[in-house]
Motif scaffolding. Structure first.
Motif, PDB file in Angstrom:
ATOM      1  N   VAL A  94      71.090  15.111  36.758  1.00 41.19           N
ATOM      2  CA  VAL A  94      70.740  13.960  35.939  1.00 41.19           C
ATOM      3  C   VAL A  94      71.883  12.961  36.046  1.00 41.19           C
ATOM      4  CG1 VAL A  94      70.194  13.112  33.621  1.00 41.19           C
ATOM      5  CG2 VAL A  94      69.353  15.347  34.353  1.00 41.19           C
ATOM      6  N   LEU A  95      71.534  11.731  36.458  1.00 39.54           N
ATOM      7  CA  LEU A  95      72.513  10.648  36.533  1.00 39.54           C
ATOM      8  C   LEU A  95      72.251   9.665  35.403  1.00 39.54           C
ATOM      9  CD1 LEU A  95      72.783   9.837  40.359  1.00 39.54           C
ATOM     10  CD2 LEU A  95      74.152  11.404  38.976  1.00 39.54           C
ATOM     11  N   PHE A  96      73.297   8.981  34.990  1.00 43.20           N
ATOM     12  CA  PHE A  96      73.253   8.026  33.892  1.00 43.20           C
ATOM     13  C   PHE A  96      73.685   6.680  34.459  1.00 43.20           C
ATOM     14  CE2 PHE A  96      74.078  12.303  32.598  1.00 43.20           C
ATOM     15  CZ  PHE A  96      73.124  12.508  31.608  1.00 43.20           C
ATOM     16  N   LEU A  97      72.700   5.830  34.784  1.00 40.01           N
ATOM     17  CA  LEU A  97      72.947   4.603  35.535  1.00 40.01           C
ATOM     18  C   LEU A  97      72.632   3.364  34.713  1.00 40.01           C
ATOM     19  CD1 LEU A  97      71.144   5.824  38.787  1.00 40.01           C
ATOM     20  CD2 LEU A  97      73.581   6.031  38.235  1.00 40.01           C
ATOM     21  N   ASP A  98      73.444   2.316  34.925  1.00 34.45           N
ATOM     22  CA  ASP A  98      73.158   1.051  34.243  1.00 34.45           C
ATOM     23  C   ASP A  98      72.070   0.301  35.010  1.00 34.45           C
ATOM     24  OD1 ASP A  98      74.398  -0.230  36.439  1.00 34.45           O
ATOM     25  OD2 ASP A  98      76.254  -0.616  35.326  1.00 34.45           O
ATOM     26  N   ALA A  99      71.729  -0.892  34.565  1.00 36.20           N
ATOM     27  CA  ALA A  99      70.621  -1.651  35.153  1.00 36.20           C
ATOM     28  C   ALA A  99      70.883  -2.095  36.587  1.00 36.20           C
ATOM     29  CB  ALA A  99      70.298  -2.869  34.284  1.00 36.20           C
ATOM     30  N   PRO A 103      76.839   4.317  38.042  1.00 35.18           N
ATOM     31  CA  PRO A 103      77.021   5.429  37.103  1.00 35.18           C
ATOM     32  C   PRO A 103      77.854   4.988  35.893  1.00 35.18           C
ATOM     33  CG  PRO A 103      77.619   6.081  39.335  1.00 35.18           C
ATOM     34  CD  PRO A 103      77.401   4.606  39.353  1.00 35.18           C
ATOM     35  N   ARG A 104      77.433   5.446  34.705  1.00 34.53           N
ATOM     36  CA  ARG A 104      78.152   5.106  33.471  1.00 34.53           C
ATOM     37  C   ARG A 104      78.631   6.343  32.724  1.00 34.53           C
ATOM     38  NH1 ARG A 104      80.071   0.093  32.837  1.00 34.53           N
ATOM     39  NH2 ARG A 104      78.703  -1.381  33.887  1.00 34.53           N
ATOM     40  N   ALA A 105      78.335   7.531  33.253  1.00 34.03           N
ATOM     41  CA  ALA A 105      78.828   8.793  32.692  1.00 34.03           C
ATOM     42  C   ALA A 105      78.777   9.823  33.814  1.00 34.03           C
ATOM     43  CB  ALA A 105      77.979   9.242  31.503  1.00 34.03           C
ATOM     44  N   GLU A 106      79.508  10.907  33.625  1.00 29.06           N
ATOM     45  CA  GLU A 106      79.532  11.985  34.603  1.00 29.06           C
ATOM     46  C   GLU A 106      78.142  12.598  34.756  1.00 29.06           C
ATOM     47  OE1 GLU A 106      81.732  16.318  35.143  1.00 29.06           O
ATOM     48  OE2 GLU A 106      82.380  14.967  33.563  1.00 29.06           O
ATOM     49  N   ALA A 107      77.780  12.921  35.998  1.00 29.56           N
ATOM     50  CA  ALA A 107      76.483  13.543  36.275  1.00 29.56           C
ATOM     51  C   ALA A 107      76.370  14.882  35.557  1.00 29.56           C
ATOM     52  CB  ALA A 107      76.307  13.745  37.780  1.00 29.56           C
ATOM     53  N   LYS A 123      75.694  13.982  24.722  1.00 27.35           N
ATOM     54  CA  LYS A 123      77.059  13.466  24.902  1.00 27.35           C
ATOM     55  C   LYS A 123      77.129  12.485  26.066  1.00 27.35           C
ATOM     56  CE  LYS A 123      81.802  14.914  25.778  1.00 27.35           C
ATOM     57  NZ  LYS A 123      82.684  16.062  26.022  1.00 27.35           N
ATOM     58  N   ARG A 124      76.487  12.809  27.201  1.00 31.25           N
ATOM     59  CA  ARG A 124      76.532  11.923  28.367  1.00 31.25           C
ATOM     60  C   ARG A 124      75.818  10.600  28.084  1.00 31.25           C
ATOM     61  NH1 ARG A 124      77.717  16.553  30.467  1.00 31.25           N
ATOM     62  NH2 ARG A 124      78.922  16.793  32.316  1.00 31.25           N
ATOM     63  N   VAL A 125      74.674  10.659  27.407  1.00 33.59           N
ATOM     64  CA  VAL A 125      73.937   9.430  27.086  1.00 33.59           C
ATOM     65  C   VAL A 125      74.785   8.550  26.160  1.00 33.59           C
ATOM     66  CG1 VAL A 125      71.909   8.484  25.906  1.00 33.59           C
ATOM     67  CG2 VAL A 125      71.650  10.389  27.498  1.00 33.59           C
ATOM     68  N   THR A 126      75.399   9.142  25.167  1.00 35.19           N
ATOM     69  CA  THR A 126      76.256   8.395  24.240  1.00 35.19           C
ATOM     70  C   THR A 126      77.417   7.742  24.983  1.00 35.19           C
ATOM     71  OG1 THR A 126      75.658   9.887  22.435  1.00 35.19           O
ATOM     72  CG2 THR A 126      77.656   8.582  22.145  1.00 35.19           C
ATOM     73  N   GLN A 127      78.065   8.485  25.891  1.00 30.41           N
ATOM     74  CA  GLN A 127      79.172   7.937  26.681  1.00 30.41           C
ATOM     75  C   GLN A 127      78.689   6.787  27.567  1.00 30.41           C
ATOM     76  OE1 GLN A 127      80.437  11.463  28.774  1.00 30.41           O
ATOM     77  NE2 GLN A 127      82.018  11.945  27.256  1.00 30.41           N
ATOM     78  N   ALA A 134      76.726  -4.815  26.867  1.00 26.61           N
ATOM     79  CA  ALA A 134      75.621  -5.539  26.232  1.00 26.61           C
ATOM     80  C   ALA A 134      74.812  -4.635  25.315  1.00 26.61           C
ATOM     81  CB  ALA A 134      74.711  -6.160  27.281  1.00 26.61           C
ATOM     82  N   ALA A 135      74.872  -3.323  25.520  1.00 27.52           N
ATOM     83  CA  ALA A 135      74.067  -2.395  24.725  1.00 27.52           C
ATOM     84  C   ALA A 135      74.477  -2.409  23.266  1.00 27.52           C
ATOM     85  CB  ALA A 135      74.193  -0.981  25.280  1.00 27.52           C
ATOM     86  N   ARG A 136      75.737  -2.640  22.984  1.00 34.50           N
ATOM     87  CA  ARG A 136      76.198  -2.611  21.598  1.00 34.50           C
ATOM     88  C   ARG A 136      75.548  -3.694  20.761  1.00 34.50           C
ATOM     89  NH1 ARG A 136      81.683  -2.064  23.972  1.00 34.50           N
ATOM     90  NH2 ARG A 136      81.838   0.137  24.381  1.00 34.50           N
ATOM     91  N   SER A 137      75.359  -4.893  21.346  1.00 38.72           N
ATOM     92  CA  SER A 137      74.793  -5.988  20.568  1.00 38.72           C
ATOM     93  C   SER A 137      73.287  -5.869  20.400  1.00 38.72           C
ATOM     94  CB  SER A 137      75.131  -7.326  21.227  1.00 38.72           C
ATOM     95  OG  SER A 137      74.516  -7.400  22.497  1.00 38.72           O
ATOM     96  N   ARG A 138      72.634  -5.078  21.253  1.00 43.89           N
ATOM     97  CA  ARG A 138      71.182  -4.957  21.184  1.00 43.89           C
ATOM     98  C   ARG A 138      70.740  -3.647  20.557  1.00 43.89           C
ATOM     99  NH1 ARG A 138      68.028  -8.198  25.456  1.00 43.89           N
ATOM    100  NH2 ARG A 138      66.438  -7.115  24.307  1.00 43.89           N
ATOM    101  N   ALA A 139      71.664  -2.866  20.057  1.00 43.80           N
ATOM    102  CA  ALA A 139      71.316  -1.568  19.502  1.00 43.80           C
ATOM    103  C   ALA A 139      70.438  -1.741  18.267  1.00 43.80           C
ATOM    104  CB  ALA A 139      72.583  -0.800  19.126  1.00 43.80           C
ATOM    105  N   PRO A 140      69.420  -0.890  18.117  1.00 45.33           N
ATOM    106  CA  PRO A 140      68.596  -0.959  16.909  1.00 45.33           C
ATOM    107  C   PRO A 140      69.425  -0.543  15.703  1.00 45.33           C
ATOM    108  CG  PRO A 140      68.004   0.961  18.211  1.00 45.33           C
ATOM    109  CD  PRO A 140      69.006   0.168  19.014  1.00 45.33           C
ATOM    110  N   PRO A 141      69.047  -0.990  14.520  1.00 42.28           N
ATOM    111  CA  PRO A 141      69.779  -0.589  13.325  1.00 42.28           C
ATOM    112  C   PRO A 141      69.775   0.929  13.174  1.00 42.28           C
ATOM    113  CG  PRO A 141      68.035  -2.183  12.798  1.00 42.28           C
ATOM    114  CD  PRO A 141      67.918  -1.847  14.241  1.00 42.28           C
ATOM    115  N   ARG A 142      70.848   1.462  12.628  1.00 40.81           N
ATOM    116  CA  ARG A 142      70.959   2.909  12.444  1.00 40.81           C
ATOM    117  C   ARG A 142      69.788   3.405  11.604  1.00 40.81           C
ATOM    118  NH1 ARG A 142      74.323   6.154  14.250  1.00 40.81           N
ATOM    119  NH2 ARG A 142      75.164   7.960  13.237  1.00 40.81           N
TER     120      ARG A 142
END
Length: 185
Positions: A94-99, A103-107, A123-127, A134-142
């Protein structure tokens, strides 16, 4: 119970040009029982989690397949070529790739044999999301949950929303799975 597809969408082209999306890409092989477990037991939970639901897109690439998909740059290529370019040789991976396909986290390599896979995946998705500014500004409310699963159909025209929304059956409660961290000794 929600029935999940036997294969996830494979198109990698960014949906509506959103730079804040994270693509969680399962690289699989036919007849791989660990791939099936990751596809059916772990990846769908990401879409139920209110921390991830709006920003995570799940895709699947078959390592040896000559089937075509739309790559991150909008070009058509084969599943096998994407796996080769990203140096994936083992399934499941499983890879964690930006748009843009970076890669944005370890495989995450291999399957689950002791019940800890969900925690590693979380943990990998969070990292990875933290590494996409840009993800921080578009995050849905907690605590916000969309109540939907979205699977984008491979091969849609850029700029068009080819999403398929699977609505939750009335009376079904979606409860995100939680994973405790391993205890330190």
């Amino acid at each position: 119970m929600i029935t999940l597809p036997t294969a996830l969408p494979s198109g990698l082209h960014p949906a509506n040009g959103r730079p804040d999306l994270l693509y969680v890409v399962l690289f699989s092989l036919p007849d791989c029982p660990y791939c099936v477990a990751v596809r059916e037991a772990y990846l769908p939970a990401l879409l139920h989690d209110p921390r991830f639901a709006e920003r995570v897109r799940i895709r699947e690439v078959s390592i040896g397949s000559t089937r075509q998909l739309i790559d991150f740059d909008g070009t058509k290529t084969s599943h096998a070529e994407v796996a080769r370019r990203l140096r994936v040789k083992f399934a499941p991976t499983v890879l964690f790739l930006d748009a843009s396909g970076q890669p944005r986290a370890e495989a995450l390599l291999g399957g689950d044999s002791v019940g800890l896979y969900g925690g590693y995946l979380d943990k990998r998705v969070t990292q990875a999301l933290a590494a996409i500014p840009a993800a921080r500004s578009r995050a849905p409310p907690r605590g916000h949950a969309s109540g939907r699963l979205e699977f984008v159909v491979a091969g849609v025209e850029p700029g068009h929303d080819g999403g398929l929304i699977l609505r939750k059956p009335a009376g079904l409660e979606l409860v995100p799975e939680t994973h405790a961290a391993p205890r330190q000794r």
